[in-house]
Design a protein around this motif. Structure first.
Motif, PDB file in Angstrom:
ATOM      1  N   ARG A   1     -10.103  -9.559 -10.597  1.00 32.74           N
ATOM      2  CA  ARG A   1      -9.860  -8.260 -11.224  1.00 32.74           C
ATOM      3  C   ARG A   1     -10.790  -7.237 -10.583  1.00 32.74           C
ATOM      4  O   ARG A   1     -11.889  -7.575 -10.175  1.00 32.74           O
ATOM      5  CB  ARG A   1     -10.111  -8.313 -12.729  1.00 32.74           C
TER       6      ARG A   1
ATOM      7  N   ASN B   1      -0.447 -12.196 -13.047  1.00 35.46           N
ATOM      8  CA  ASN B   1      -0.183 -10.914 -12.383  1.00 35.46           C
ATOM      9  C   ASN B   1      -1.409 -10.009 -12.420  1.00 35.46           C
ATOM     10  O   ASN B   1      -1.701  -9.293 -11.457  1.00 35.46           O
ATOM     11  CB  ASN B   1       0.998 -10.213 -13.040  1.00 35.46           C
ATOM     12  N   THR B   2      -2.138 -10.023 -13.545  1.00 35.84           N
ATOM     13  CA  THR B   2      -3.360  -9.222 -13.638  1.00 35.84           C
ATOM     14  C   THR B   2      -4.373  -9.659 -12.587  1.00 35.84           C
ATOM     15  O   THR B   2      -5.029  -8.823 -11.945  1.00 35.84           O
ATOM     16  CB  THR B   2      -3.972  -9.347 -15.039  1.00 35.84           C
TER      17      THR B   2
ATOM     18  N   TYR C   1      -3.167  -8.349  -9.211  1.00 41.71           N
ATOM     19  CA  TYR C   1      -3.427  -6.917  -9.053  1.00 41.71           C
ATOM     20  C   TYR C   1      -4.881  -6.666  -8.646  1.00 41.71           C
ATOM     21  O   TYR C   1      -5.170  -5.791  -7.822  1.00 41.71           O
ATOM     22  CB  TYR C   1      -3.136  -6.171 -10.355  1.00 41.71           C
TER      23      TYR C   1
ATOM     24  N   HIS D   1      -6.066  -4.854  -5.242  1.00 40.74           N
ATOM     25  CA  HIS D   1      -6.855  -3.630  -5.373  1.00 40.74           C
ATOM     26  C   HIS D   1      -8.107  -3.703  -4.505  1.00 40.74           C
ATOM     27  O   HIS D   1      -8.442  -2.745  -3.794  1.00 40.74           O
ATOM     28  CB  HIS D   1      -7.223  -3.425  -6.840  1.00 40.74           C
TER      29      HIS D   1
ATOM     30  N   THR E   1      -4.881   3.826  -3.581  1.00 44.29           N
ATOM     31  CA  THR E   1      -4.073   2.963  -4.442  1.00 44.29           C
ATOM     32  C   THR E   1      -3.006   3.747  -5.194  1.00 44.29           C
ATOM     33  O   THR E   1      -2.089   3.160  -5.761  1.00 44.29           O
ATOM     34  CB  THR E   1      -4.966   2.229  -5.455  1.00 44.29           C
TER      35      THR E   1
ATOM     36  N   HIS F   1      -2.500   3.086  -9.698  1.00 42.88           N
ATOM     37  CA  HIS F   1      -2.407   1.779  -9.052  1.00 42.88           C
ATOM     38  C   HIS F   1      -1.010   1.535  -8.477  1.00 42.88           C
ATOM     39  O   HIS F   1      -0.594   0.384  -8.325  1.00 42.88           O
ATOM     40  CB  HIS F   1      -2.759   0.667 -10.040  1.00 42.88           C
TER      41      HIS F   1
ATOM     42  N   VAL G   1      -0.935  -0.724  -5.516  1.00 43.11           N
ATOM     43  CA  VAL G   1      -1.327  -2.072  -5.933  1.00 43.11           C
ATOM     44  C   VAL G   1      -0.091  -2.836  -6.412  1.00 43.11           C
ATOM     45  O   VAL G   1       0.128  -3.997  -6.040  1.00 43.11           O
ATOM     46  CB  VAL G   1      -2.387  -2.029  -7.049  1.00 43.11           C
ATOM     47  N   TYR G   2       0.734  -2.188  -7.233  1.00 45.56           N
ATOM     48  CA  TYR G   2       1.939  -2.843  -7.744  1.00 45.56           C
ATOM     49  C   TYR G   2       2.919  -3.140  -6.607  1.00 45.56           C
ATOM     50  O   TYR G   2       3.567  -4.194  -6.595  1.00 45.56           O
ATOM     51  CB  TYR G   2       2.608  -1.963  -8.802  1.00 45.56           C
TER      52      TYR G   2
ATOM     53  N   ALA H   1       1.442  -6.147  -4.583  1.00 44.73           N
ATOM     54  CA  ALA H   1       1.428  -7.368  -5.401  1.00 44.73           C
ATOM     55  C   ALA H   1       2.825  -7.956  -5.540  1.00 44.73           C
ATOM     56  O   ALA H   1       2.983  -9.187  -5.596  1.00 44.73           O
ATOM     57  CB  ALA H   1       0.832  -7.069  -6.774  1.00 44.73           C
TER      58      ALA H   1
ATOM     59  N   LYS I   1       4.642 -12.261  -5.842  1.00 47.77           N
ATOM     60  CA  LYS I   1       4.896 -12.805  -7.176  1.00 47.77           C
ATOM     61  C   LYS I   1       5.869 -13.977  -7.147  1.00 47.77           C
ATOM     62  O   LYS I   1       5.664 -14.988  -7.829  1.00 47.77           O
ATOM     63  CB  LYS I   1       5.422 -11.709  -8.102  1.00 47.77           C
TER      64      LYS I   1
END
Length: 315
Positions: free
Chosen positions: A82, A182-183, A186, A190, A200, A211, A214-215, A218, A222
């Motif tokens: 994180r 997913n967190t 991210y 980041h 970002t 963000h 970032v999404y 990412a 997934k």
């Protein structure tokens, strides 16, 4: 561990240590129960990013040394999964930020990057004329198909993606595990973007959030990492904790951080994705010219008079 991740970027993760500056340099120190102190010196000039995990403290002189050496400091969660906050050095090159803005600022180039993201994500090319709405529809179909496949493999029954932060504990184990994984994803994305000097906030598919990029990045991983992991934890009594542990294992197995950096570079500047040589030096600042590109700073251009523009007026 100091893994090389591309473009001369080195990452160091530290937790449960105190980082201080002494007469020799910056070191990470720990104190045992019997009062014995162990010190490990950190090669600050060889690092581009230091991830400060839980239980870490750092002194102001140590932070000043990192800043002088152009090292980015990221306050992260356990295992670096994180990103809570980050510092950006003034010495960090804007090379990749400029490439990002160049691609983002033109609708055609921005859409081309979105198509390339779809290709990287699903290994399936799309027509050059496909709109973003078409890409969203194709993405939705593939994700639903993946959900159905994993539902059958793990005999979960019906599954519906449900993410509601206000009712977090009401989620089923798969949704809880997927949200937690997913967190984590991210956070590591980041950290990579910050270390490269990218914004970002300037996403190519997502927008409106700090963000957004970032999404975007990412989403590339997934279907390979977080979704299968979440379904494998469908009968876990602690899906969130197991998802975080499983994701950290995946970081080592898939060498995810080097892959993220390489993919970002490929998207923003396909012709410049190769790492710089160790001898390459980056100027701290240049001047922009619309015709010549980048020109040296610190030069007095008064001795180079500009040629007057031609006019249609008759003298």
């Amino acid at each position: 561990m100091l893994p090389r991740v591309g473009d001369s970027l080195s990452f160091l993760y530290a937790d449960v240590v105190r980082i201080v500056q002494d007469d020799t340099g910056v070191c990470a120190e720990t104190t045992s129960a019997n009062g014995e102190t162990t010190r490990v010196y950190i090669p600050t000039s060889a690092l581009s990013c230091v991830l400060l995990g839980p239980g870490t403290s750092i002194t102001q002189p140590a932070m000043a040394t990192f800043a002088r050496h152009g090292t980015t400091l990221v306050s992260s969660g356990s295992g670096g999964v994180r990103c809570y906050s980050a510092t950006t050095s003034d010495a960090l090159t804007t090379r990749w930020l400029e490439h990002q803005v160049h691609q983002w600022s033109d609708p055609d180039r921005r859409l081309a990057v979105a198509r390339q993201m779809y290709l990287m994500r699903f290994n399936t090319a799309v027509p050059a004329t496909a709109s973003l709405n078409t890409l969203r529809g194709l993405e939705g179909q593939r994700v639903k198909a993946l959900y159905r496949l994993l539902t059958q493999q793990h005999r979960v029954g019906r599954f519906r993606r449900n993410y509601d932060p206000a009712a977090w504990d009401d989620q089923d184990p798969v949704n809880l595990a997927l949200s937690a994984a997913n967190t984590c994803l991210y956070g590591i994305v980041h950290a990579a973007l910050v270390a490269l000097g990218c914004s970002t906030a300037l996403g190519f598919v997502h927008q409106g959030k700090q963000h957004a990029l970032v999404y975007d990045i990412a989403d590339l991983y997934k279907a390979e990492l977080t979704i299968p992991l979440a379904f494998s934890l469908h009968d876990s009594t602690h899906p969130e904790a197991m998802a975080r542990r499983g994701f950290r294992e995946g970081l080592r197995l898939y060498k995810l951080l080097p892959r993220i950096v390489a993919d970002i570079q490929t998207l923003l500047a396909p012709g410049e994705a190769e790492p710089l040589s160790e001898e390459h030096e980056v100027e701290l600042v240049n001047l922009w010219d619309p015709e010549q590109g980048s020109v040296p700073a610190g030069v007095n251009y008064a001795s180079q008079p500009e040629t007057p523009p031609a006019t249609d007026e008759t003298p």
